[in-house]
Motif scaffolding. Structure first.
Motif: not given
Length: 220
Positions: A73, A130-131, A135, A144
């Protein structure tokens, strides 16, 4: 980060939060949770809830080396941050939001629906998860990554949901809406006053965090 009021939707935008290992574990007890819940329940429709002071420390790449699989990420533009102050409030928010999502998924009207098809407010459950929660790494979603968690502990789904999100029986049981509608306040699993008088440093912490006592409430 600017010293200004910001909504949680903006705060969580493209950020990856970790609580550094020098911070204490989750320590809110019944009174703090009752106050938090009362603030939300009594909030007027045209007002916003003031979550409180939150202090973040932006991290450099060398400070995130131990984050392992979560770094995908960061490589995709997420800003890694340590939560220096305010982790109790943010932890409680994440727990509550996760339980609201779980409750909405379980409604009869949503049985058999995917998260893309279930809406909560003006967003789908998929967008909310997801926010604010986690994610999954493309393309197969095997990894995850939780947007909020502890730095040293295992950030896997099993740890996050069983240890962190299960730490507060109070918020977990809010899933049963009858408790909310009737105004009943469920108790924490164990108040600190009911903890054993002697706790070994290598024993599990009675707060339910899943950590050893010496790494949680026994840390000096």
């Amino acid at each position: 980060m600017a010293n200004e009021l910001q909504p949680l939707s903006l705060l969580f935008q493209n950020r990856l939060f970790r609580i550094p290992d020098y911070q204490r574990g989750y320590a809110w007890l019944q009174q703090q949770l009752v106050d938090f819940w009362d603030d939300l329940v009594n909030l007027q429709t045209d007002r916003y809830h003031y979550t409180g002071l939150l202090s973040l420390k932006p991290l450099k790449s060398k400070e995130t080396i131990s984050w392992g699989e979560d770094l995908w990420l960061v490589e995709n533009g997420y800003k890694p941050c340590h939560i220096v102050d305010g982790q109790q409030r943010i932890t409680t928010f994440v727990i509550l939001l996760n339980e609201i999502v779980g409750f909405v998924r379980g409604l009869d009207e949503n049985k058999g629906k995917s998260d893309k098809e279930i809406t909560l407010g003006y967003e789908t459950v998929e967008e909310i998860v997801s926010k604010y929660i986690c994610r999954k790494r493309p393309p197969n979603g095997v990894v995850t990554t939780y947007l909020f968690g502890y730095e040293v502990d295992n950030p896997s789904a099993e740890y996050m949901f069983q240890a962190l999100l299960g730490v507060s029986e109070y918020l977990y049981r809010l899933r049963e809406l009858s408790l909310m509608y009737d105004g009943k306040i469920p108790l924490m699993v164990q108040e600190r006053a009911n903890w054993p008088k002697k706790i070994g440093r290598n024993d599990p912490c009675p707060c339910g965090s899943g950590k050893k006592y010496k790494f949680c409430h026994g840390k000096n």
